[in-house]
Design an enzyme around this catalytic site. Sequence first.
Site, mmCIF file in Angstrom:
data_model
loop_
_atom_site.group_PDB
_atom_site.id
_atom_site.type_symbol
_atom_site.label_atom_id
_atom_site.label_comp_id
_atom_site.label_asym_id
_atom_site.label_seq_id
_atom_site.Cartn_x
_atom_site.Cartn_y
_atom_site.Cartn_z
ATOM 1 N N GLU A 1 -8.680 -15.749 3.767
ATOM 2 C CA GLU A 1 -8.227 -17.136 3.709
ATOM 3 C C GLU A 1 -9.286 -18.140 4.156
ATOM 4 O O GLU A 1 -9.126 -19.347 3.959
ATOM 5 C CB GLU A 1 -6.969 -17.299 4.566
ATOM 6 C CG GLU A 1 -5.755 -16.588 3.955
ATOM 7 C CD GLU A 1 -4.543 -16.585 4.870
ATOM 8 O OE1 GLU A 1 -4.701 -16.866 6.077
ATOM 9 O OE2 GLU A 1 -3.439 -16.294 4.376
ATOM 10 N N GLU B 1 -6.779 6.373 9.366
ATOM 11 C CA GLU B 1 -7.063 5.802 10.683
ATOM 12 C C GLU B 1 -7.581 6.827 11.676
ATOM 13 O O GLU B 1 -8.054 6.473 12.761
ATOM 14 C CB GLU B 1 -5.819 5.130 11.256
ATOM 15 C CG GLU B 1 -4.717 6.084 11.680
ATOM 16 C CD GLU B 1 -3.583 5.349 12.413
ATOM 17 O OE1 GLU B 1 -3.284 5.764 13.533
ATOM 18 O OE2 GLU B 1 -3.037 4.385 11.849
#
Length: 271
Positions: free
Chosen positions: A78, A109
């Site tokens: 953004e 992960e």
Amino acid sequence: MTTTESSSYYSDLEKMSVRDLLVNINKEDKTVPLAIEKVIPQIEALVNEVVKKMKDGGRLFYIGAGTSGRLGVVDASEIPPTYGMPQGKVIGLIAGGDAAIRKAVEHAEDDVAQAWKDLQAHNITDKDVLIGIAASGRTPYVVGGLKDARAHGIVTGCIACNTGTEIGKQSDFPIEVVVGAEFVTGSTRMKSGTAQKLILNMISTSAMVKLGRVKGNKMVDMQLTNNKLIGRGTKMVMEELGISDAEAEQLLKEHGSVRKAVESRKGHARN
């Protein structure tokens, strides 16, 4: 047991009415900003370091897995449209790669070495800052990335939702915000995720303001990628220069940004 894994304060959730579920979730969510308030000094220290590094040409990296990784990717993505920063100045990396943004990648992960490989693909250096995001504070992907980064002289920070975390120990600027047990036990996409999102907003917004990407309270460098943003930009130019809607829109489209449109007219007036 870590705070993020502690048992919910509520029982028999399936027996609650929808109204009670919503009210109780909301009740828990209200506690998040108060928890963040307690760690503002730690956030401030990290923001100051990010600003210093970016003023010298450095970049900001986020790494995380699952919800934490997605939040970092969202925040990074953004920045260019909101503040006109070039692509690649703020970079979000998620365990399992971009495919993991939409669909969980099994055991991604758990790879302690992969984050550093991902960071090397972007040529990370000691000019940059790395922030690791993990609610538990012990995600191997994030712990390994921070550890390897520190070994290469890179400034590190983190956002965790427990205290005394592994990622905190690997961070020069740790942020450990404790929001308490989740409404659904262990569902850290809820309060923990909200806390991480709010802190990421605080970090990136404050940094962009200090890097000169806001004038007054306006996003003067935002990209004009749709009609809504062109309309918003036109209004900014109108208010700043005291000109008509049509003239402001023409000036905006001619120069491509609110900042350039305003500066062109003010510069002309000075001359």
